[in-house]
Design a protein around this motif. Structure first.
Motif, PDB file in Angstrom:
ATOM      1  N   MET A 157      -4.792  -3.335   9.864  1.00 24.42           N
ATOM      2  CA  MET A 157      -5.874  -3.431   8.876  1.00 24.42           C
ATOM      3  C   MET A 157      -5.592  -4.444   7.778  1.00 24.42           C
ATOM      4  SD  MET A 157      -7.441   0.386   8.373  1.00 24.42           S
ATOM      5  CE  MET A 157      -5.900   1.277   8.226  1.00 24.42           C
ATOM      6  N   MET A 158      -4.321  -4.765   7.553  1.00 26.95           N
ATOM      7  CA  MET A 158      -3.979  -5.731   6.506  1.00 26.95           C
ATOM      8  C   MET A 158      -2.831  -6.595   6.986  1.00 26.95           C
ATOM      9  SD  MET A 158      -3.224  -5.021   2.469  1.00 26.95           S
ATOM     10  CE  MET A 158      -4.954  -4.976   2.020  1.00 26.95           C
ATOM     11  N   ASP A 159      -2.942  -7.903   6.739  1.00 25.25           N
ATOM     12  CA  ASP A 159      -1.907  -8.853   7.156  1.00 25.25           C
ATOM     13  C   ASP A 159      -1.494  -9.684   5.954  1.00 25.25           C
ATOM     14  OD1 ASP A 159      -0.188 -10.365   8.661  1.00 25.25           O
ATOM     15  OD2 ASP A 159      -1.737 -11.702   9.426  1.00 25.25           O
ATOM     16  N   PHE A 160      -0.209  -9.578   5.578  1.00 26.57           N
ATOM     17  CA  PHE A 160       0.349 -10.313   4.437  1.00 26.57           C
ATOM     18  C   PHE A 160      -0.476 -10.094   3.166  1.00 26.57           C
ATOM     19  CE2 PHE A 160       1.862 -14.337   2.287  1.00 26.57           C
ATOM     20  CZ  PHE A 160       3.158 -13.883   2.129  1.00 26.57           C
ATOM     21  N   LEU A 174       0.853  -1.191   0.000  1.00 26.28           N
ATOM     22  CA  LEU A 174       0.000   0.000   0.000  1.00 26.28           C
ATOM     23  C   LEU A 174       0.884   1.234   0.000  1.00 26.28           C
ATOM     24  CD1 LEU A 174      -2.869  -0.717   2.559  1.00 26.28           C
ATOM     25  CD2 LEU A 174      -3.067  -0.552   0.089  1.00 26.28           C
ATOM     26  N   PHE A 175       0.483   2.251  -0.777  1.00 25.22           N
ATOM     27  CA  PHE A 175       1.263   3.480  -0.880  1.00 25.22           C
ATOM     28  C   PHE A 175       0.345   4.678  -0.691  1.00 25.22           C
ATOM     29  CE2 PHE A 175       3.343   0.233  -3.354  1.00 25.22           C
ATOM     30  CZ  PHE A 175       4.675   0.360  -2.994  1.00 25.22           C
ATOM     31  N   LEU A 176       0.838   5.675   0.021  1.00 28.55           N
ATOM     32  CA  LEU A 176       0.151   6.949   0.141  1.00 28.55           C
ATOM     33  C   LEU A 176       1.031   7.994  -0.537  1.00 28.55           C
ATOM     34  CD1 LEU A 176      -0.443   5.354   3.126  1.00 28.55           C
ATOM     35  CD2 LEU A 176      -2.094   7.205   3.144  1.00 28.55           C
ATOM     36  N   LEU A 177       0.501   8.609  -1.611  1.00 27.42           N
ATOM     37  CA  LEU A 177       1.277   9.485  -2.472  1.00 27.42           C
ATOM     38  C   LEU A 177       0.740  10.908  -2.414  1.00 27.42           C
ATOM     39  CD1 LEU A 177       1.196   7.120  -5.583  1.00 27.42           C
ATOM     40  CD2 LEU A 177       2.937   7.141  -3.810  1.00 27.42           C
ATOM     41  N   TYR A 227      -3.760  -9.323   3.008  1.00 30.24           N
ATOM     42  CA  TYR A 227      -5.189  -9.638   3.116  1.00 30.24           C
ATOM     43  C   TYR A 227      -5.847  -8.718   4.140  1.00 30.24           C
ATOM     44  CZ  TYR A 227      -4.053 -13.882   0.549  1.00 30.24           C
ATOM     45  OH  TYR A 227      -3.634 -14.760  -0.409  1.00 30.24           O
ATOM     46  N   PRO A 228      -6.951  -8.034   3.779  1.00 25.91           N
ATOM     47  CA  PRO A 228      -7.626  -7.135   4.722  1.00 25.91           C
ATOM     48  C   PRO A 228      -8.063  -7.860   5.981  1.00 25.91           C
ATOM     49  CG  PRO A 228      -8.446  -6.772   2.497  1.00 25.91           C
ATOM     50  CD  PRO A 228      -7.586  -8.013   2.451  1.00 25.91           C
ATOM     51  N   GLN A 229      -7.970  -7.164   7.129  1.00 21.13           N
ATOM     52  CA  GLN A 229      -8.348  -7.749   8.409  1.00 21.13           C
ATOM     53  C   GLN A 229      -9.442  -6.907   9.067  1.00 21.13           C
ATOM     54  OE1 GLN A 229      -6.916 -10.745   9.498  1.00 21.13           O
ATOM     55  NE2 GLN A 229      -6.080 -10.712   7.425  1.00 21.13           N
ATOM     56  N   TYR A 230      -9.072  -5.979   9.957  1.00 19.44           N
ATOM     57  CA  TYR A 230     -10.050  -5.192  10.717  1.00 19.44           C
ATOM     58  C   TYR A 230     -10.098  -3.760  10.172  1.00 19.44           C
ATOM     59  CZ  TYR A 230      -8.781  -9.032  13.768  1.00 19.44           C
ATOM     60  OH  TYR A 230      -8.504 -10.268  14.246  1.00 19.44           O
ATOM     61  N   THR A 231     -11.292  -3.297   9.857  1.00 18.80           N
ATOM     62  CA  THR A 231     -11.433  -1.930   9.350  1.00 18.80           C
ATOM     63  C   THR A 231     -12.485  -1.149  10.125  1.00 18.80           C
ATOM     64  OG1 THR A 231     -13.035  -2.686   7.688  1.00 18.80           O
ATOM     65  CG2 THR A 231     -10.717  -2.562   7.013  1.00 18.80           C
ATOM     66  N   ARG A 271       3.665   0.719   2.851  1.00 21.81           N
ATOM     67  CA  ARG A 271       3.725  -0.487   3.694  1.00 21.81           C
ATOM     68  C   ARG A 271       3.836  -1.686   2.778  1.00 21.81           C
ATOM     69  NH1 ARG A 271       5.000  -4.173   6.041  1.00 21.81           N
ATOM     70  NH2 ARG A 271       4.273  -5.003   8.041  1.00 21.81           N
ATOM     71  N   ASP A 272       4.981  -2.349   2.816  1.00 26.14           N
ATOM     72  CA  ASP A 272       5.261  -3.505   1.956  1.00 26.14           C
ATOM     73  C   ASP A 272       4.811  -4.768   2.684  1.00 26.14           C
ATOM     74  OD1 ASP A 272       6.172  -5.314   0.161  1.00 26.14           O
ATOM     75  OD2 ASP A 272       8.244  -4.648   0.148  1.00 26.14           O
ATOM     76  N   TYR A 273       3.915  -5.525   2.054  1.00 21.71           N
ATOM     77  CA  TYR A 273       3.391  -6.739   2.691  1.00 21.71           C
ATOM     78  C   TYR A 273       4.001  -8.018   2.129  1.00 21.71           C
ATOM     79  CZ  TYR A 273      -0.235  -3.688   4.580  1.00 21.71           C
ATOM     80  OH  TYR A 273      -0.896  -2.685   5.242  1.00 21.71           O
ATOM     81  N   ARG A 274       4.445  -8.022   0.862  1.00 19.79           N
ATOM     82  CA  ARG A 274       4.903  -9.278   0.259  1.00 19.79           C
ATOM     83  C   ARG A 274       6.263  -9.155  -0.418  1.00 19.79           C
ATOM     84  NH1 ARG A 274       0.331 -12.614   0.200  1.00 19.79           N
ATOM     85  NH2 ARG A 274       1.333 -14.081  -1.216  1.00 19.79           N
ATOM     86  N   GLY A 275       6.829  -7.944  -0.529  1.00 16.93           N
ATOM     87  CA  GLY A 275       8.188  -7.775  -1.018  1.00 16.93           C
ATOM     88  C   GLY A 275       8.399  -7.947  -2.502  1.00 16.93           C
TER      89      GLY A 275
END
Length: 428
Positions: free
Chosen positions: A120-123, A8-11, A125-129, A21-25
């Motif tokens: 909110m996201m793990d690896f 995810l990127f905030l630009l 995959y969305p989790q708690y929002t 936030r890099d989840y999988r590289g």
């Protein structure tokens, strides 16, 4: 979700990465900045590209909020609609924490932003929002408590949208059935667009873990129960429920059963595309006297039953951009000339059903005009209104039951209101 999100990127508005936030590289920030800068250079209007792009084996999905772009990148075949919805939920959570999401609030709270993105996201995959649940264990200075922090029970419960131990002295539920009428009439008086967007907006102030059951005048349900449906039932289409509703139960017997979140939320939204008779009809006649004067006669008619009354009616009638010296008379309400909108704005506080009201206006025009003067624009008549205790679709709440193990008495309140959405008549 078919595939996971890589990062995810905030630009910012120039495509530069503020926070990522890099989840999988497998997608780098340099790739994203290069792609997004090229996208901005290619076309200033990003709407022409749509919110989903693909380049060099990477899928990009983005939304814009004020001066921030939120972008999800994935090398897998991800569900684009789910990820776009997730990005909108991220905006809601950040607004809950920072009051408003903008570049400055991100820079001031980057530590909290990373904590939230991790939860909110793990690896990928969305989790708690749910912002209320997240705020119980991710606390900014305003929330910080001098206690040992631990995840709230709601995170590990099946009911992730409600915390345990909620208590109210008076247990009450407010349910608003709100419908917006979108209407477009062409210059020949023909209805070319008509739809109703409705929402069941609920505010629940209930103790414990209550079980709620809601019954509507749904034709499928009433026919299944062998009840007469003539004139009293509606066909519900294009329905979207809050996550608290048990969808399996609704599919089986059309019962809307749920444990509500605490506070306000949208229980259900729906859309009806059936042809709707215009609730307020406006006709305008314009008479030009050479280039020196223009006279307008506007007639507004309410086309609903007498027992209903529209309130806060506002009718915007376009006038020539070079009009001046207005002289306006109305049979009801008051009207003012709004030069910044090139329109006469006619406001009627109360407009009963089956009534006609008139407006007459006279404007002077400059006698000398430039050859470069553009022709008069053909702007539509726009109408705003509210009609309480009335719905276009005929939807009715048959019952709202609240069951809780402690057996307390609760007070449900239901009200109906119809409002104008995009309501335009091209009759000038």
């Amino acid at each position: 979700m078919a595939g996971a999100t890589s990062a995810l990127f905030l630009l910012d508005m120039k495509g530069r990465c503020l926070i990522s936030r890099d989840y999988r590289g497998d997608v780098t920030a340099q790739q994203v900045e290069k792609f997004f800068t090229k996208l901005l250079e290619k076309e200033e209007d990003l709407e022409s590209h749509g919110p989903v792009c693909h380049e060099n084996g990477v899928n990009y999905m983005f939304i814009q909020h004020k001066n921030i772009y939120l972008l999800a990148a994935s090398r897998q075949n991800s569900n684009a609609a789910s990820l776009l919805f997730f990005l909108h939920r991220v905006v809601d959570v950040f607004k809950h924490y920072f009051e408003e999401l903008e570049e400055e609030s991100l820079r001031d709270n980057f530590v909290v932003v990373y904590e939230l993105l991790d939860e909110m996201m793990d690896f990928g995959y969305p989790q708690y929002t749910e912002a209320k649940i997240l705020s119980e264990f991710i606390k900014t200075d305003a929330y910080r408590l001098e206690v040992n922090q631990h995840p709230p029970m709601a995170v590990t419960n099946a009911v992730s949208w409600r915390s345990e131990g909620v208590f109210y002295k008076n247990n009450e539920v407010y349910l608003d059935v709100v419908e917006h009428v979108n209407l477009l009439v062409n210059s020949n008086g023909q209805l070319i667009r008509s739809e109703v967007n409705g929402a069941l907006k609920m505010r629940a102030y209930l103790s414990g873990m209550p079980e709620c059951k809601l019954g509507l005048n749904d034709r499928v349900l009433l026919e299944a129960q062998g009840r007469p449906t003539k004139g009293k039932a509606i066909d519900l289409d294009d329905i979207k429920f809050h996550q608290c509703v048990r969808l399996a139960r609704f599919e089986n017997d059309r019962t809307i059963s749920f444990i509500p979140p605490d506070g306000p939320f949208d229980l259900m939204t729906y859309r009806l595309t059936t042809q709707v008779k215009p609730l307020i009809w406006v006709e305008a006649q314009v008479e030009r006297h050479s280039r020196s004067r223009v006279e307008m006669s506007v007639k507004a008619r309410s086309q609903f039953k007498e027992r209903s009354t529209a309130t806060n009616v506002e009718i915007e009638v376009p006038v020539p951009s070079d009009a001046m010296s207005p002289h306006i008379r109305t049979s009801m309400g008051y009207a003012t000339y709004a030069p910044e909108r090139d329109a006469v704005v006619w406001k009627i506080k109360s407009f009963p059903g089956n009534k006609d009201y008139m407006l007459r206006a006279e404007f002077k025009l400059p006698s000398v005009i430039s050859e470069d003067t553009p022709p008069d624009r053909k702007a539509p008549i726009r109408v705003k209104f509210e009609i309480p205790y009335f719905t276009v679709s005929g939807i009715q709440v048959r019952y709202l039951k609240i069951i809780e193990k402690s057996g307390y008495q609760s007070l449900p309140w239901v009200r109906y209101i119809t409002m104008a959405g995009e309501y335009e008549l091209r009759l000038i």
